[in-house]
Design a protein around this motif. Structure first.
Motif, short mmCIF file in Angstrom:
data_model
loop_
_atom_site.label_atom_id
_atom_site.label_comp_id
_atom_site.label_asym_id
_atom_site.label_seq_id
_atom_site.Cartn_x
_atom_site.Cartn_y
_atom_site.Cartn_z
N LEU A 201 46.01 48.77 43.67
CA LEU A 201 46.36 47.24 43.39
C LEU A 201 45.20 46.44 43.13
O LEU A 201 45.11 45.27 43.02
N LYS A 202 43.95 47.18 43.26
CA LYS A 202 42.76 46.41 43.08
C LYS A 202 42.64 45.30 41.89
O LYS A 202 42.49 43.96 42.16
N ASP A 203 43.06 45.86 40.59
CA ASP A 203 43.40 44.76 39.54
C ASP A 203 44.32 43.59 39.77
O ASP A 203 43.87 42.37 39.24
N TYR A 204 45.23 43.83 40.36
CA TYR A 204 46.30 42.70 40.72
C TYR A 204 45.66 41.75 41.55
O TYR A 204 45.64 40.47 41.54
N ILE A 205 45.08 42.27 42.79
CA ILE A 205 44.61 41.39 43.61
C ILE A 205 43.36 40.51 43.18
O ILE A 205 43.36 39.27 43.41
N ILE A 206 42.50 41.14 42.32
CA ILE A 206 41.29 40.19 41.93
C ILE A 206 42.06 39.42 40.94
O ILE A 206 41.55 38.11 40.95
#
Length: 318
Positions: A201-206
Motif C-alpha cells: 500500500l506504500k504508493d497509495y499512502i504516499i
C-alpha cells in the motif's frame, strides 16, 4: 475565523511528505524506541496516533464555531440595545464521531508505545481534554447567560468575562495540542516507515499524504489572502492547477495491490471526494475573482473539505 491556529501543529503530524525521518534511521532521538517494531506493532501505534489527530480535528471544528460566536456575542454585549445584537448566532455543539469496531481509546495509550510515551500521552490527553471541556463549560454558561438576558442586569459584565475566559482557555488548548501533536509526529513517522517499508500500500499512502499536504497549503493560502483575493489569484490558480494534475495522476494508480488488501474502495472514496472538492473549489475561486474577496463561509468550507479528506485517509489506514 482562521483555523490555522491548530492546523499548524496537526499538519506536521499528518502530512509529512516523506514516510520516515532521519532520527528513526540513526537510532537517535524520540523515535528510536520504535525502529525495531514489527509492522503489526507499528500499525497499532499508527491507529492510536491517527485517533489523536482525528479528535484534534473534530475539536478544532467546534472551537472555530465557538470563537466565531464569541466574537459576535462580544459585539452584541457591547451594544445590547440593538435588536439584531445576537442575530444569527447558531448554537455550537460537539459530538464525537463513532469509530466503528476500533477498540483504541485516546485516554488509553496502546501497549506498543514505550513506557515513557505511554506516560506522556496519558498526561497530555488528560490535560488537553480538560482544557477542551473547560471551553465547552464556559460556552454553555455564556449561552445560558444570553437566554436569560442577564446582560440587562449586570450591563454585560459577566458575559464579557465569559468571552475572555473562552479565549484564554482556547489559547491553553492550543499550547497543549502543539506539544501533543509534536510527539504524534515523531512517533507516527517512525512507525509509518516500518509499515511502508515492504507494504503493497506504500504508493497509495504516499500519494494521499502528498495530496493532503497540498490541499492544506492551498487552504492556508485562501485563509490568509482570501480577504483580498486578487492579491493571491495567480498563486491560487497555480496551486489549483497542481492539485488537478496530482488528482489526475494519483486517482489513476493501478488498484491491483489495494484490491489484494481490500483497500481499493477506500482509496477510490478518497479521490472521489477529492474530485468533488476540486469542482466546488473552482466555483469558489471564480466567485473570489469576480467579487475580489472570499466570504468567511467560503473559507470555512474549504477547511471543512480538508477535514473530510483526512477522514477518508484515516479510513484507508484503519
Amino acid at each position: 475565523m482562521n483555523k490555522t491556529f491548530l492546523y499548524t501543529a496537526i499538519s506536521m503530524a499528518m502530512l509529512s511528505a516523506t514516510v520516515s525521518c532521519d532520527n528513526s534511521k540513526s537510532g537517535k532521538g524520540p523515535a528510536a524506541a520504535y525502529e525495531n517494531n514489527s509492522a503489526e506493532k507499528a500499525s497499532h501505534v499508527i491507529e492510536y496516533t491517527n485517533l489523536l489527530i482525528d479528535i484534534a480535528n473534530q475539536q478544532n471544528d467546534y472551537i472555530t464555531r465557538v470563537m466565531e460566536n464569541a466574537d459576535k456575542i462580544e459585539k452584541g454585549l457591547k451594544n445590547p440595545s440593538d435588536r439584531f445584537a445576537f442575530f444569527g448566532i447558531f448554537p455550537a455543539t460537539y459530538f464525537e464521531r463513532s469509530r466503528g469496531i476500533s477498540k483504541v481509546k485516546a485516554d488509553e495509550p496502546v501497549d506498543e508505545l514505550s513506557s515513557d510515551d505511554k506516560k506522556f500521552f496519558k498526561e497530555k490527553v488528560a490535560s488537553s481534554s480538560k482544557a477542551f471541556t473547560k471551553i465547552q463549560d464556559y460556552y454553555k454558561q455564556l449561552q445560558d447567560y444570553l437566554k436569560a438576558e442577564d446582560y440587562k442586569d449586570d450591563k454585560s459584565v459577566k458575559g464579557l468575562a465569559l468571552v475572555d475566559s473562552i479565549r484564554s482557555s482556547t489559547q491553553l488548548l492550543i499550547a497543549e495540542k502543539a506539544v501533543l501533536i509534536k510527539k504524534v509526529n515523531e512517533i507516527a513517522d517512525a512507525s509509518e516507515a516500518i509499515v511502508l517499508k515492504d507494504s503493497p500500500l506504500k504508493d497509495y499512502i504516499i500519494a494521499m499524504k502528498a495530496d493532503l499536504k497540498s490541499v492544506r497549503e492551498f487552504v492556508g493560502l485562501m485563509e490568509n489572502g482570501g480577504a483580498d483575493y486578487n492579491s493571491i489569484k495567480d498563486k491560487a490558480d497555480a496551486a489549483y492547477a497542481a492539485l488537478e494534475k496530482a488528482y489526475g495522476e494519483h486517482s489513476q494508480l493501478s488498484l491491483d495491490n489495494a484490491k489484494k488488501e481490500h483497500k481499493d474502495s477506500y482509496y477510490k472514496l478518497f479521490y472521489d471526494r477529492f474530485h468533488e472538492i476540486l469542482l466546488e473549489t473552482k466555483k469558489t475561486m471564480r466567485d473570489g475573482a469576480e467579487k475580489g474577496k472570499l466570504t468567511e463561509n467560503q473559507v470555512e468550507n474549504l477547511s471543512r473539505n480538508y477535514d473530510y479528506l483526512i477522514e477518508r485517509y484515516n479510513s484507508f489506514n484503519n
